[in-house]
Design a protein around this motif. Structure first.
Motif, PDB file in Angstrom:
ATOM      1  N   GLN A  20     -34.390  73.016 -91.386  1.00 46.90           N
ATOM      2  CA  GLN A  20     -33.827  71.833 -90.639  1.00 46.90           C
ATOM      3  C   GLN A  20     -33.563  70.878 -91.785  1.00 46.90           C
ATOM      4  O   GLN A  20     -33.613  71.009 -93.055  1.00 46.90           O
ATOM      5  CB  GLN A  20     -34.826  71.285 -89.743  1.00 46.90           C
TER       6      GLN A  20
ATOM      7  N   SER B   6     -36.869  66.031-110.379  1.00 46.16           N
ATOM      8  CA  SER B   6     -37.544  67.500-110.254  1.00 46.16           C
ATOM      9  C   SER B   6     -36.657  68.377-111.383  1.00 46.16           C
ATOM     10  O   SER B   6     -36.992  69.501-111.219  1.00 46.16           O
ATOM     11  CB  SER B   6     -36.396  67.899-108.955  1.00 46.16           C
TER      12      SER B   6
ATOM     13  N   ARG C 262     -43.325  62.503 -95.477  1.00 44.22           N
ATOM     14  CA  ARG C 262     -44.245  63.468 -95.964  1.00 44.22           C
ATOM     15  C   ARG C 262     -43.550  64.725 -96.741  1.00 44.22           C
ATOM     16  O   ARG C 262     -44.235  65.309 -97.565  1.00 44.22           O
ATOM     17  CB  ARG C 262     -44.996  64.073 -94.606  1.00 44.22           C
TER      18      ARG C 262
ATOM     19  N   ARG D 192     -42.637  67.684-101.852  1.00 45.01           N
ATOM     20  CA  ARG D 192     -41.733  67.760-103.267  1.00 45.01           C
ATOM     21  C   ARG D 192     -42.378  67.223-104.193  1.00 45.01           C
ATOM     22  O   ARG D 192     -42.243  67.967-105.330  1.00 45.01           O
ATOM     23  CB  ARG D 192     -40.333  66.935-102.922  1.00 45.01           C
TER      24      ARG D 192
ATOM     25  N   ASP E  66     -43.759  68.427 -83.627  1.00 51.20           N
ATOM     26  CA  ASP E  66     -42.610  68.762 -84.376  1.00 51.20           C
ATOM     27  C   ASP E  66     -41.402  68.565 -83.453  1.00 51.20           C
ATOM     28  O   ASP E  66     -40.533  68.021 -83.665  1.00 51.20           O
ATOM     29  CB  ASP E  66     -42.529  70.124 -85.249  1.00 51.20           C
TER      30      ASP E  66
ATOM     31  N   HIS F   8     -32.112  64.270 -91.623  1.00 51.83           N
ATOM     32  CA  HIS F   8     -31.935  63.701 -90.625  1.00 51.83           C
ATOM     33  C   HIS F   8     -32.687  64.064 -89.028  1.00 51.83           C
ATOM     34  O   HIS F   8     -32.543  63.166 -88.167  1.00 51.83           O
ATOM     35  CB  HIS F   8     -30.424  63.251 -90.259  1.00 51.83           C
ATOM     36  N   GLN F   9     -33.103  65.268 -89.276  1.00 51.78           N
ATOM     37  CA  GLN F   9     -33.707  65.662 -88.012  1.00 51.78           C
ATOM     38  C   GLN F   9     -35.348  65.259 -87.788  1.00 51.78           C
ATOM     39  O   GLN F   9     -35.963  65.482 -86.995  1.00 51.78           O
ATOM     40  CB  GLN F   9     -33.422  67.240 -87.962  1.00 51.78           C
TER      41      GLN F   9
ATOM     42  N   VAL G   2     -39.970  65.126 -81.719  1.00 47.91           N
ATOM     43  CA  VAL G   2     -39.153  64.089 -82.350  1.00 47.91           C
ATOM     44  C   VAL G   2     -37.685  64.464 -82.840  1.00 47.91           C
ATOM     45  O   VAL G   2     -37.194  63.660 -83.592  1.00 47.91           O
ATOM     46  CB  VAL G   2     -39.891  63.364 -83.388  1.00 47.91           C
ATOM     47  N   ILE G   3     -37.551  65.832 -82.805  1.00 46.91           N
ATOM     48  CA  ILE G   3     -36.067  66.298 -83.558  1.00 46.91           C
ATOM     49  C   ILE G   3     -35.136  65.547 -82.900  1.00 46.91           C
ATOM     50  O   ILE G   3     -34.899  65.591 -81.741  1.00 46.91           O
ATOM     51  CB  ILE G   3     -36.222  67.765 -83.582  1.00 46.91           C
ATOM     52  N   VAL G   4     -34.376  64.898 -83.575  1.00 49.65           N
ATOM     53  CA  VAL G   4     -33.224  64.268 -83.016  1.00 49.65           C
ATOM     54  C   VAL G   4     -31.907  65.105 -83.659  1.00 49.65           C
ATOM     55  O   VAL G   4     -31.808  65.060 -84.856  1.00 49.65           O
ATOM     56  CB  VAL G   4     -32.842  62.796 -83.546  1.00 49.65           C
ATOM     57  N   GLU G   5     -31.238  65.612 -82.813  1.00 49.69           N
ATOM     58  CA  GLU G   5     -30.112  66.399 -83.296  1.00 49.69           C
ATOM     59  C   GLU G   5     -28.800  65.447 -83.530  1.00 49.69           C
ATOM     60  O   GLU G   5     -28.375  64.825 -82.293  1.00 49.69           O
ATOM     61  CB  GLU G   5     -29.810  67.371 -82.058  1.00 49.69           C
ATOM     62  N   ALA G   6     -28.210  65.328 -84.774  1.00 52.16           N
ATOM     63  CA  ALA G   6     -27.145  64.479 -85.024  1.00 52.16           C
ATOM     64  C   ALA G   6     -25.823  65.532 -84.608  1.00 52.16           C
ATOM     65  O   ALA G   6     -25.970  66.716 -84.941  1.00 52.16           O
ATOM     66  CB  ALA G   6     -27.345  64.056 -86.253  1.00 52.16           C
TER      67      ALA G   6
ATOM     68  N   PHE H  60     -52.544  60.634 -95.311  1.00 51.22           N
ATOM     69  CA  PHE H  60     -52.136  62.046 -96.121  1.00 51.22           C
ATOM     70  C   PHE H  60     -52.274  61.891 -97.473  1.00 51.22           C
ATOM     71  O   PHE H  60     -53.021  62.737 -98.175  1.00 51.22           O
ATOM     72  CB  PHE H  60     -50.720  62.276 -95.697  1.00 51.22           C
TER      73      PHE H  60
ATOM     74  N   GLN I 191     -42.248  61.492 -91.059  1.00 50.60           N
ATOM     75  CA  GLN I 191     -42.224  63.100 -91.375  1.00 50.60           C
ATOM     76  C   GLN I 191     -41.258  63.369 -92.675  1.00 50.60           C
ATOM     77  O   GLN I 191     -41.850  63.932 -93.591  1.00 50.60           O
ATOM     78  CB  GLN I 191     -41.548  63.921 -90.302  1.00 50.60           C
TER      79      GLN I 191
ATOM     80  N   GLY J 274     -48.713  68.937 -93.287  1.00 47.21           N
ATOM     81  CA  GLY J 274     -48.774  68.933 -91.596  1.00 47.21           C
ATOM     82  C   GLY J 274     -47.454  69.150 -91.095  1.00 47.21           C
ATOM     83  O   GLY J 274     -47.482  68.510 -89.967  1.00 47.21           O
ATOM     84  N   LEU J 275     -46.664  69.756 -91.605  1.00 43.73           N
ATOM     85  CA  LEU J 275     -45.230  70.171 -90.871  1.00 43.73           C
ATOM     86  C   LEU J 275     -45.438  71.697 -90.742  1.00 43.73           C
ATOM     87  O   LEU J 275     -45.926  72.681 -91.522  1.00 43.73           O
ATOM     88  CB  LEU J 275     -44.169  69.854 -91.498  1.00 43.73           C
ATOM     89  N   SER J 276     -44.816  72.219 -89.725  1.00 44.24           N
ATOM     90  CA  SER J 276     -44.743  73.657 -89.490  1.00 44.24           C
ATOM     91  C   SER J 276     -43.503  74.174 -90.222  1.00 44.24           C
ATOM     92  O   SER J 276     -42.634  73.455 -90.808  1.00 44.24           O
ATOM     93  CB  SER J 276     -44.334  73.832 -87.999  1.00 44.24           C
TER      94      SER J 276
ATOM     95  N   GLU K 228     -51.499  63.917 -84.492  1.00 37.58           N
ATOM     96  CA  GLU K 228     -50.411  64.518 -85.116  1.00 37.58           C
ATOM     97  C   GLU K 228     -49.043  64.434 -84.295  1.00 37.58           C
ATOM     98  O   GLU K 228     -49.227  64.721 -82.776  1.00 37.58           O
ATOM     99  CB  GLU K 228     -50.694  65.923 -85.327  1.00 37.58           C
TER     100      GLU K 228
ATOM    101  N   SER L  16     -38.206  62.316 -88.321  1.00 38.56           N
ATOM    102  CA  SER L  16     -38.718  61.109 -88.193  1.00 38.56           C
ATOM    103  C   SER L  16     -39.056  60.362 -89.618  1.00 38.56           C
ATOM    104  O   SER L  16     -39.191  61.116 -90.403  1.00 38.56           O
ATOM    105  CB  SER L  16     -39.868  60.729 -87.110  1.00 38.56           C
TER     106      SER L  16
END
Lengths: 314, 319
Positions: free
Chosen positions: B150, A210, B162, B167, A22, B153-154, A25-29, B196, B159, B142-144, A19, B156
């Motif tokens: 967020q 949706s 997923r 949705r 979280d 774009h934040q 990998v967070i990339v701040e734009a 998954f 993720q 599997g995401l917190s 896994e 990967s």
């Protein structure tokens, strides 16, 4: 052969992949505001323009509340064309003997307010129609775009002059609405072109599946993604609208008598002697218009670069 | 097993306009006479080369593409009209996972808003249970729950895909169309996302229609496979039928195109591929009609259908 292939492929697919954390990998734009700030720092001319504009706008808006209406309507022929600095008139007086500085502030407030209101009308109408035509496409798009094509061909200054002359109860709001009639077509085209490309993206399809209504997709999904071009377009059309209002007032078809405007102040220069010998009467509003318009266009360029990564300086 | 959806003679044709008056001069037959049934809880793979119309079928089923002819029967009603779909809340039961995970998530919306959108439209919930549901969905993929506030774009690529899955399963759908869900991801992430999806499919008992050009992925994910060529089905069967007993020359050709890492038999494999290709070129006029299109399919076993030329019909059906 295929058996062999299977034994090779299956284990790697079945294996549990560790896994990904979280946080890792967070990339701040960079945020929009930070981008705009950086663009301003890279472009010193725009930075100076922004400061000058802020000072001018604030001065005009605040000061205009303290100017009594009599200061811009009273006629005092004795004080006509006083040179700058005489009798406490810093910028001198005009043909009616009114203080030029007070006139400039009151006119600027009127001109800016009108340009602002026209921009608001143009943007709101342009955004709504642009969203509708870009989103629904097909016949709706063809019909609305042909109407706009026709509208753009019309000589709008002439039509505004005619409308201004025939409207019975005429005040500054009538002028705003009349100019507003011709202020939304460019915005509509711009918004439409952007909506055409946005509505082809998968998030719009995902919204449809949706269960969101077309109205919700247009205004809740697509509209936020147009924010940057709307900011750019409204800044630049604001400068243009100042020009339109002052042009009309200069020609005598703008604001009604008794409501000072930068255009009417400039039109003092139509008198040959004033033009030749009394530059202090018409020069201040001219410089004011130039500074405001050039300044806005510099600031607008910064917004444009911030909205479009390919044009960025920093 | 119960039949969930029946697709009968589905046709999606795009007009080609040309000439001075911009009149319709011809059509692109993106999907031409497609018929198959989807059973509850089963997985289906739709394979074909680029432009064979597989995405078009997926979009037509989910309601994003206007269909030219044919019927899509769901719960006894033809759902090819938008009014019918809206009335029966069709998309509550039929959802889609998109190929490009970035463009399928609105960049200006938080993950919470994105996942809550179908819940708000289909299941009327109060704020608190809606939030609980979103947290639950994020947990499934599997995401917190920190991910809620967020922006897309934040995250990967894996993720994001997923989040797209979260949705799609938000309203407990019965069928999910997955349009090349992993082809934009690199291999290690592909495995992660596929596993998954497989787990979720089993746990929630959702039917999957898996659209892909990657035969390895389809084999891993699905029990039933349809091979498409030029807008028509050429072969339809179980995984075993297709992989072990391919009947149509196009299927054979596709299967032989799977890359193999087998250095010892490299020359033999090469010769085999050449032979399959030679067979394809040789029998092409036989397996396709004079317009180059596949013939209608005929049943050759309980589960196996293949598009054969009319001369072989008597053999095939008489079995």
């Amino acid at each position: 052969m295929s058996e062999q292939n299977e034994t090779q492929v299956q284990p790697s697919l079945q294996a549990t992949v560790p896994e990904i954390k979280d946080g890792a990998v967070i990339v701040e734009a960079p945020s929009t505001w930070r981008t705009i700030k950086r663009e301003f720092l890279k472009d010193k001319v725009a930075l100076v323009s922004a400061v000058i504009l802020a000072v001018l706008f604030l001065t005009v808006i605040i000061w205009s509340f303290f100017i009594p209406k009599t200061a811009v309507t009273n006629v005092n022929i004795i004080d006509q064309y006083l040179a700058p600095g005489t009798q406490g008139h810093i910028l001198g007086t005009d043909e009616q003997g009114r203080d030029q500085l007070l006139m400039l502030v009151a006119s600027a407030k009127n001109s800016l307010l009108i340009a602002f209101m026209i921009t608001v009308i143009g943007q709101v109408v342009g955004i709504i129609i642009g969203l509708i035509t870009g989103y629904f496409r097909g016949v709706v798009d063809t019909v609305i775009m042909r109407i706009i094509d026709f509208w753009i061909v019309l000589p709008f200054i002439m039509i505004i002059i005619v409308l201004v002359s025939i409207v019975p109860k005429y005040n500054e709001w009538t002028l705003i609405w009349i100019i507003g009639l011709f202020a939304w077509q460019g915005t509509t085209r711009l918004i439409r072109s952007k909506v055409l490309s946005e509505s082809d993206r998968d998030y719009v399809r995902a919204s449809k599946t949706s269960g969101s209504s077309n109205f919700m997709i247009m205004f809740r999904e697509i509209l936020p993604n147009l924010a940057s071009i709307i900011i750019v377009d409204s800044t630049l059309t604001f400068a243009g609208n100042i020009g339109i209002e002052t042009t009309l007032s200069f020609l005598g078809f703008g604001l009604p008598n008794g409501t000072p405007s930068l255009g009417t102040m400039v039109s003092a220069a139509t008198d040959p002697t004033v033009l030749a010998t009394k530059a202090y009467v018409w020069l201040p509003p001219v410089i004011f218009i130039i500074v405001i318009c050039v300044g806005i266009s510099f600031v607008g360029q910064v917004f444009r670069r911030a909205a479009d990564a390919r044009q960025r300086l920093g | 097993m119960t039949v969930l959806m029946e697709i009968k003679d589905l046709k999606v044709h795009y007009p080609i306009r040309s000439g001075f008056w911009n009149r319709i001069t011809d059509y692109v037959y993106a999907a031409d006479g497609i018929s198959f049934t989807i059973e509850a809880g089963k997985t289906y793979g739709l394979v074909g080369e680029s432009g064979s119309g597989k995405s078009t079928i997926g979009k037509a089923i989910v309601g994003l593409e206007k269909i030219t002819g044919g019927e899509i029967i769901y719960n006894g009603e033809d759902v090819s009209k938008p009014s019918v779909r809206n009335k029966m809340k069709y998309n509550k039961d039929v959802q889609m996972i998109f190929q490009d995970s970035l463009s399928s998530l609105n960049p200006k919306k938080t993950i919470y808003q994105i996942i809550a959108e179908p819940i708000r439209n289909f299941d009327k919930m109060d704020k608190e249970s809606e939030k609980q549901r979103v947290i639950e969905l994020l947990d499934i993929v599997g995401l917190s729950k920190n991910a809620m506030y967020q922006y897309p774009h934040q995250f990967s690529g894996g993720q994001r895909q997923r989040i797209g899955i979260a949705r799609a399963i938000a309203t407990n759908p019965k069928l999910i169309i997955a349009d090349e869900p992993v082809s934009a991801l690199d291999l290690s992430i592909q495995a992660q996302v596929l596993n998954f999806m497989k787990r979720i499919q089993k746990e929630l008992g959702i039917s999957f229609l898996f659209i892909s050009h990657d035969l390895g992925v389809v084999r891993h994910m699905t029990e039933n496979i349809a091979i498409m060529h030029l807008g028509r089905f050429v072969e339809l069967g179980t995984r075993e039928d297709i992989y072990n007993n391919p009947q149509h020359i196009y299927t054979k050709r596709l299967l032989s195109a799977i890359p193999q890492i087998d250095i010892a038999n490299r020359e033999a494999n090469k010769a085999k591929r050449a032979q399959v290709e030679a067979e394809y070129q040789e029998k092409r006029s036989h397996f396709y009609d004079k317009d180059g299109l596949a013939y209608p399919m005929h049943q050759i076993s309980d589960t196996h259908w293949v598009s054969t030329p009319p001369t072989q019909n008597s053999e095939g059906t008489g079995k």
